[in-house]
Scaffold this active site. Structure first.
Site, PDB file in Angstrom:
ATOM      1  CG  HIS B  56      -1.803  -1.262   1.368  1.00 53.65           C
ATOM      2  ND1 HIS B  56      -2.651  -1.776   0.264  1.00 53.65           N
ATOM      3  CD2 HIS B  56      -1.798  -2.041   2.326  1.00 53.65           C
ATOM      4  CE1 HIS B  56      -3.181  -2.836   0.721  1.00 53.65           C
ATOM      5  NE2 HIS B  56      -2.880  -2.832   2.129  1.00 53.65           N
ATOM      6  CG  HIS B 219      -6.134  -5.640   0.918  1.00 61.63           C
ATOM      7  ND1 HIS B 219      -7.183  -5.204   1.575  1.00 61.63           N
ATOM      8  CD2 HIS B 219      -5.033  -5.741   1.718  1.00 61.63           C
ATOM      9  CE1 HIS B 219      -6.575  -4.500   2.636  1.00 61.63           C
ATOM     10  NE2 HIS B 219      -5.398  -4.835   2.836  1.00 61.63           N
TER      11      HIS B 219
END
Lengths: 212, 332
Positions: B56, B219
Site C-alpha cells: 500500500h 487488496h
C-alpha cells in the site's frame, strides 16, 4: 495397551499438516483469490515451515503446542496467524506437561483450542469461516469417543466431518473476514480457512490412524 | 507476472533494504520489519504507530517522520504484521507518554493489534490506546460483514493526529481526536484492473477490458458491483454519490483526497479530481484542502478512490502544520 494419542503422534500431526499445507499452497491461495486477498496458502505454508524450524524435540505435549502456537502467532500475521496460533496455544495449555492423552483429554484439549478460535475471531457457525469445518469435526470426535470408538476411528470421523463442513461453506454468504465485503458474490466458493482446517483434521486422522 | 523483483518471497525484505538506502533519516529494523524515525521520539510526546500489509506504499512506512508516525510495521504483502512486530515498535517508540495504535478495520489487523496491545501493556506497562479506521462506504451493511474497511481516511488521520502529537497533547486527547477524525471521514474506491500479489503470481481477479469494479478495497478483493466501463465523469459520480449519501459534508470545510491505487498515472488522477471537484461544488461541498496522488495503493491496480473528511479550523490548522516524511512533506 491403552488407547491414547502420544507425543510422537501429535508431533507427527503437525508435520503432516505442514506437508498438506505446503502441497496445497497454490490451491489455498487460489481459493483465497476468489473471495479474499490471495494470501492464505503462502501464509499457512510460511507459518508451518517456521513451526518445523522452531519445534526441535519438545519433551511434553504442552511444550509442543505452545511452541507451535507462538510460532504461528509471530510468523503468519493476517487473521490465520492469531486464529491457528490461539488454537494450538490453548491445546497446549489444556493438555499440560504430559506425553500422552487419552481420548477424553485429547477431545478436551481440542475443544479448548476451538473455544480460543471462537473468542479470538467472534465467528459463528454459518459465517463461512474455519469454524464451519472445526465445529462439526469436534462434534464428530466427541460422538465417536462417546460411543466407544478408538481415538483413531473418532479422528477419522472428525476428518470426514471437517471435509463435509468445508464443502458446506460453498453456498454460504460470508459474514466474517475479507470475503464478507463481497456480499452475495462470496457464495459459490469454498472458504479457504475451512479448507485448511479440513487439512488439519485429515492430518490428525492420518497421524493417529497409522499407529492404530 | 512481470515485476521488478528478485524472488516473490524476498519482496518485502529487499524493499526494506531499498528504504534504508534511500532514506538515511529513517531507521529500519530488518529483523522485525519496522521503519522508525532516525531521531527517537522525544520525551513527553505520544508515539503514533501504524502498520498493515505491505503493498500500500507510501502507507505506512512513507509516513514515518516529523509530523506523522513514529514507527510503521510492515507485514507481508496484504497480510497484517504480527503482534511481535507491533510490540517491538511500541516498546521502542514509547517515550513515557504512551502509544496510539492506528489500525485499519480488517479482521487480521484488528486481531494482531489487539493481541499486541494486550501483551505490550502486560509485559512493559506501556500505555496503549488504539483507533480503528472504518471509512469505506462501499461496505453497506456492517451487521453482516466484518464492518467497513479502513482506507483513505487513514492517511488524513495520520497527518492530522501526527501534528497534534507534535504539539504535545496527551494520550487521552490524541485518542479522542483520532476517533473524531476516524468517525468523520468517508471513502469509496474503484478498480479498472486487478493487482497481482507477487507470491500468487497472477492477477487476483479477472476483469474484462470493458468492465470495472466499483467499491473495491485496497487488496484486490473484488468490489461489490461489476459494471460496464464508463467515462471518468460517470465514474466520479459513482464514487461521490455514495459518500455524500452516507454523511452530510455541506456543513463545513472538507479535506478531499483523490487517491491512486498504484497503476493509474497522475494525468488520470488529476482528470478524476477535476470531475470530483465539479460534483462537490454542485453538491454544495466546500473543499478547503486537497491531496491528489498515490497515497494508499494496491500494488499495480489501476483505479482510484475518493476520501472526504469533515474539517473545522482546528483540523485545518493541524493539516497545515509542518510535516517531513518521504510520502508527505510541507511547511519544513
Amino acid at each position: 495397551m491403552a488407547d491414547t494419542a502420544s507425543l510422537e503422534e501429535l508431533t507427527d500431526w503437525l508435520a503432516r499438516f505442514q506437508a498438506l499445507v505446503v502441497e496445497n499452497q497454490a490451491y489455498l491461495t487460489e481459493l483465497d483469490s476468489a473471495i479474499g486477498d490471495a494470501d492464505h496458502g503462502s501464509n499457512m505454508a510460511r507459518g508451518m515451515n517456521t513451526v518445523e524450524l522452531k519445534l526441535g524435540s519438545p519433551a511434553t505435549i504442552d511444550a509442543l503446542f505452545k511452541t507451535a502456537g507462538m510460532t504461528l502467532v509471530s510468523s503468519v500475521g493476517g487473521a490465520s496467524g492469531p486464529l491457528y496460533g490461539t488454537f494450538f496455544l490453548r491445546i497446549g495449555t489444556t493438555a499440560g506437561a504430559v506425553t500422552e492423552l487419552d481420548g477424553a483429554a485429547l477431545a478436551a484439549a481440542l475443544r479448548a483450542g476451538f473455544a480460543g478460535v471462537l473468542a479470538r475471531g467472534n465467528a459463528e457457525p454459518g459465517d463461512k469461516t474455519m469454524v464451519d469445518a472445526m465445529g462439526p469435526a469436534l462434534d464428530a470426535l466427541d460422538a465417536g469417543l462417546g460411543s466407544g470408538s478408538s481415538i483413531a476411528a473418532a479422528a477419522s470421523a472428525a476428518a470426514d466431518a471437517a471435509a463435509a463442513g468445508r464443502d458446506a461453506t460453498e453456498p454460504l454468504v460470508a459474514r466474517k473476514g475479507r470475503a464478507s465485503y463481497l456480499g452475495d458474490r462470496s457464495a459459490g466458493h469454498l472458504d479457504p480457512g475451512a479448507t485448511s482446517t479440513a487439512f488439519l483434521f485429515r492430518a490428525l486422522a492420518d497421524a493417529l490412524g497409522d499407529a492404530a | 507476472m512481470k515485476k521488478l523483483i528478485n524472488a516473490p518471497e524476498d519482496v518485502l525484505a529487499d524493499a526494506l533494504v531499498g528504504v534504508a538506502a534511500a532514506h538515511p533519516e529513517l531507521a529500519v529494523d530488518h529483523e522485525n520489519r519496522i521503519i522508525y524515525r532516525g531521531t527517537p521520539t522525544k520525551a513527553g510526546k505520544v508515539a503514533l504507530i501504524s502498520g498493515g500489509g505491505s503493498g500500500h506504499e507510501p502507507l505506512h512506512g512513507g509516513f514515518v517522520g516529523f509530523g506523522m508516525l513514529d514507527a510503521a510495521c510492515a507485514g507481508e504483502v496484504f497480510t497484517s504484521p504480527t503482534p511481535d512486530q507491533m510490540i517491538e515498535a511500541t516498546k521502542v517508540a514509547d517515550s513515557g507518554a504512551g502509544v496510539l495504535h492506528i489500525v485499519k478495520n480488517y479482521t487480521g489487523d484488528v486481531m494482531n493489534f489487539e493481541m499486541a496491545a494486550e501483551l505490550a501493556e502486560a509485559e512493559t506497562g506501556v500505555k496503549v490506546a488504539s483507533v480503528v479506521v472504518a471509512d469505506d462506504v462501499a461496505v453497506e451493511d456492517s451487521t453482516w460483514t466484518a464492518g467497513r474497511r479502513g482506507v483513505g481516511t487513514t492517511v488524513l488521520l495520520e497527518k492530522i493526529v501526527g501534528a497534534a502529537a507534535e504539539e504535545g497533547r496527551d494520550l487521552a486527547a490524541i485518542t479522542e481526536l483520532a476517533t473524531r477524525v476516524a468517525n468523520t471521514g468517508r471513502s469509496m474506491g474503484m478498480a479498472l484492473t486487478s493487482c497481482t500479489v507477487p507470491s500468487a503470481g497472477k492477477p487476483t481477479f479477472d476483469l474484462p477490458d470493458d468492465m470495472m469494479e466499483i467499491g473495491v478495497g485496497i487488496h484486490g478483493e473484488p468490489g461489490r458491483h461489476r459494471v460496464p466501463l464508463a467515462p471518468a465523469s460517470s465514474i466520479a459520480q459513482q464514487l461521490v454519490e455514495p459518500i455524500l449519501a452516507d454523511l452530510d459534508f455541506t456543513k463545513g470545510p472538507v479535506i478531499a483526497l483523490l487517491n491512486g491505487m498504484g497503476g493509474s498515472p497522475l494525468l488520470e488522477l488529476y482528470l478524476m479530481y477535476g470531475e470530483v471537484a465539479k460534483l462537490l461544488e454542485k453538491a454544495g461541498v466546500t473543499v478547503a484542502r486537497n491531496l491528489v496522488g498515490n497515497y494508499i495503493t494496491s500494488l499495480d491496480m489501476a483505479g482510484c478512490s475518493v476520501t472526504l473528511l469533515q474539517a473545522d479550523d482546528e483540523l485545518l490548522g493541524l493539516w497545515d502544520a509542518p510535516v517531513n516524511t518521504s510520502g508527505l512533506r510541507w511547511g519544513i
